[in-house]
Enzyme design. Structure first.
Site, PDB file in Angstrom:
ATOM      1  N   TRP A  84       0.923  -1.360  -0.011  1.00 33.25           N
ATOM      2  CA  TRP A  84      -0.222   0.288   0.003  1.00 33.25           C
ATOM      3  C   TRP A  84       0.663   1.154  -0.251  1.00 33.25           C
ATOM      4  CZ3 TRP A  84       1.055   3.341   3.785  1.00 33.25           C
ATOM      5  CH2 TRP A  84       1.465   3.036   5.393  1.00 33.25           C
ATOM      6  N   GLU A 127       7.941   8.015  13.634  1.00 34.47           N
ATOM      7  CA  GLU A 127       8.129   7.738  12.648  1.00 34.47           C
ATOM      8  C   GLU A 127       8.639   7.994  11.747  1.00 34.47           C
ATOM      9  OE1 GLU A 127       7.507   4.294  11.684  1.00 34.47           O
ATOM     10  OE2 GLU A 127       5.971   3.892  13.296  1.00 34.47           O
ATOM     11  N   GLU A 165       9.027   0.971   6.066  1.00 36.09           N
ATOM     12  CA  GLU A 165       8.351   2.178   7.183  1.00 36.09           C
ATOM     13  C   GLU A 165       8.243   3.514   7.058  1.00 36.09           C
ATOM     14  OE1 GLU A 165       8.841   1.507  10.470  1.00 36.09           O
ATOM     15  OE2 GLU A 165       9.016  -0.856  10.361  1.00 36.09           O
ATOM     16  N   HIS A 168       5.093   5.145   6.898  1.00 33.03           N
ATOM     17  CA  HIS A 168       3.853   5.276   7.940  1.00 33.03           C
ATOM     18  C   HIS A 168       4.010   6.865   8.210  1.00 33.03           C
ATOM     19  CE1 HIS A 168       6.023   1.126   8.949  1.00 33.03           C
ATOM     20  NE2 HIS A 168       4.199   1.146   7.675  1.00 33.03           N
ATOM     21  N   GLU A 218       9.860  -3.054  17.698  1.00 30.91           N
ATOM     22  CA  GLU A 218       8.566  -3.780  16.447  1.00 30.91           C
ATOM     23  C   GLU A 218       7.662  -3.730  17.049  1.00 30.91           C
ATOM     24  OE1 GLU A 218       8.741  -2.561  13.806  1.00 30.91           O
ATOM     25  OE2 GLU A 218      10.797  -1.762  13.118  1.00 30.91           O
ATOM     26  N   THR A 221       6.035  -1.273  18.669  1.00 34.55           N
ATOM     27  CA  THR A 221       5.148  -0.218  18.065  1.00 34.55           C
ATOM     28  C   THR A 221       3.849  -0.636  17.579  1.00 34.55           C
ATOM     29  OG1 THR A 221       7.709   0.351  17.663  1.00 34.55           O
ATOM     30  CG2 THR A 221       5.985   0.743  16.081  1.00 34.55           C
ATOM     31  N   ASP A 250       2.321  -3.891   9.188  1.00 30.76           N
ATOM     32  CA  ASP A 250       3.474  -3.246   9.134  1.00 30.76           C
ATOM     33  C   ASP A 250       4.911  -4.131   9.943  1.00 30.76           C
ATOM     34  OD1 ASP A 250       3.105  -3.263   6.514  1.00 30.76           O
ATOM     35  OD2 ASP A 250       3.861  -0.838   6.321  1.00 30.76           O
ATOM     36  N   GLU A 251       4.168  -3.432  11.071  1.00 34.89           N
ATOM     37  CA  GLU A 251       4.723  -3.291  12.811  1.00 34.89           C
ATOM     38  C   GLU A 251       5.126  -5.071  13.064  1.00 34.89           C
ATOM     39  OE1 GLU A 251       7.040  -1.012  12.574  1.00 34.89           O
ATOM     40  OE2 GLU A 251       5.711   0.990  12.617  1.00 34.89           O
ATOM     41  N   HIS A 254       7.162  -6.873  10.110  1.00 34.10           N
ATOM     42  CA  HIS A 254       9.445  -6.644  10.704  1.00 34.10           C
ATOM     43  C   HIS A 254       9.581  -7.333  12.284  1.00 34.10           C
ATOM     44  CE1 HIS A 254       8.390  -2.554   7.982  1.00 34.10           C
ATOM     45  NE2 HIS A 254       8.732  -3.512   7.068  1.00 34.10           N
TER      46      HIS A 254
END
Length: 385
Positions: A84, A127, A165, A168, A218, A221, A250-251, A254
């Site tokens: 995205w 971020e 990242e 974000h 991570e 977050t 996403d976090e 990761h």
């Protein structure tokens, strides 16, 4: 992302050799002092700086893991064409309805309280300080990007992780700008101060320590953005909830990558990894934005953290839960064959989450009515801590 408000615990003394103490020379010339001032804030603390604490023979371990990282870490990256992008969730400037979309966004944002926007700004600023985090990863001995375009698995991961990242901060920044709810100039100053100040995770250029830090961070977050998504949904802004949820996902991905690296280190070098885990927990995990400053509030990070904790976005209990999760994921309690120092570290780490939760419960029992203070991010409106 809140910083635990408990007293620091003593460092592990048998994991690394201490470097000479770093101190400020009071006789520094006036010109040098003036050059330093823009990024010197009261929130800085001086401490023993330790660098390059990993012995040379340990670097070979990471060299030997190059193929393993290619097959087991890089798989957690997503192709750019399948990712995205921020524009997918923002008003389309090429659309005839662009201004109407902005008005609709601002209408939803009006229903969201200031304290939530303070947390959202804190998330965005954290971020946006991404250059600092890539720099930090490139300090780790044995896994850094030596050329800036190194083809090694470790270097490829660092660059691609940074690229993922980066979306974000872009998305949250544009959302906050279009919402009309925050003082973007004050926010932008805070970002500049933070990137200029850097961060000190106490990783010692050591990937054992560094990857434990990133695994924890991570996970924290992921929890923090996930809770922000939950609150946005409760407040009726489903688009904002979707944005926070996407970032949380996403976090989590990761986190899975970094946690898998540490899992592998526990498998092939359990004693060193165990000592590193205990070392980071004794020093406490400093959140990436702990040097946050807006040019006025030297305790800005603490204030942001207090609001996040009060709203249930991230608190000391979440800190303990993250640690408990990692202890279970890495099966720390089941480790055998450790040295006497390793067994002591194992006992300490396994018992720490419960100790933190007890401290947090007592702190909650003693909590009084929270004070309020004006915050620059929301045009100096008063926000309860």
């Amino acid at each position: 992302m809140a910083l635990l408000s408990i007293h620091p615990l003593p460092q592990v003394s048998n994991f690394c050799v201490k470097a000479p103490r770093v101190f400020v020379n009071n006789s520094t010339s006036k010109r040098a002092e003036n050059l330093k001032k823009p990024y010197s804030t009261k929130c800085r603390t001086m401490h023993d700086q330790v660098t390059h604490s990993m012995p040379p023979e340990k670097i070979e371990i990471f060299n030997s893991l190059e193929n393993w990282a290619s097959e087991n870490v890089l798989v957690y990256l997503k192709p750019v064409e399948k990712c995205w992008q921020p524009q997918d969730f923002l008003p389309d400037p090429n659309s005839d309805g662009f201004y109407e979309q902005i008005k609709e966004m601002q209408g939803r944002a009006k229903e969201v309280p200031d304290d939530y926007f303070v947390v959202l700004v804190g998330h965005m600023i954290t971020e946006e300080a991404l250059p600092t985090y890539q720099t930090m990863l490139n300090t780790f001995d044995g896994v850094r990007d030596e050329t800036g375009t190194s083809p090694t698995s470790w270097a490829t991961w660092t660059r691609a992780w940074t690229a993922e990242e980066n979306r974000h901060g872009d998305l949250l920044n544009k959302y906050l700008y279009l919402s009309g709810r925050v003082d973007m100039r004050a926010v932008e100053k805070t970002i500049q101060y933070l990137i200029g100040s850097g961060m000190d995770p106490k990783g010692e250029n050591n990937p054992y320590l560094g990857f434990i830090y990133t695994s924890f961070q991570e996970r924290a977050t992921f929890v923090s953005h996930g809770n922000a998504a939950r609150l946005a949904k409760q407040q009726g802004d489903l688009k904002l909830a979707q944005i926070c949820g996407l970032i949380a996902a996403d976090e989590k991905r990761h986190e899975n990558a970094y946690s898998k690296i540490v899992q592998k280190l526990f498998e092939i070098d359990p004693d060193t990894t165990m000592l590193a885990f205990a070392d980071m927990m004794r020093k406490k995990i400093s959140m990436p934005a702990h040097l946050m400053y807006d040019g006025r509030d030297s305790n800005l990070f603490d204030h942001f953290a207090a609001i996040a904790a009060r709203l249930g976005v991230y608190s000391a209990r979440d800190y303990a839960d993250v640690m408990e999760h990692l202890v279970n994921y890495w099966e720390v309690e089941k480790l055998t064959g450790l040295s006497p120092e390793g067994r002591k570290a194992q006992e300490f780490v396994c018992g720490l989450p419960r100790r933190i939760k007890i401290i947090e419960e007592k702190a909650q029992d003693r909590a009084k009515q929270a004070p309020s203070l004006p915050l620059s991010w929301v045009y100096d409106r008063e926000v309860s801590l």
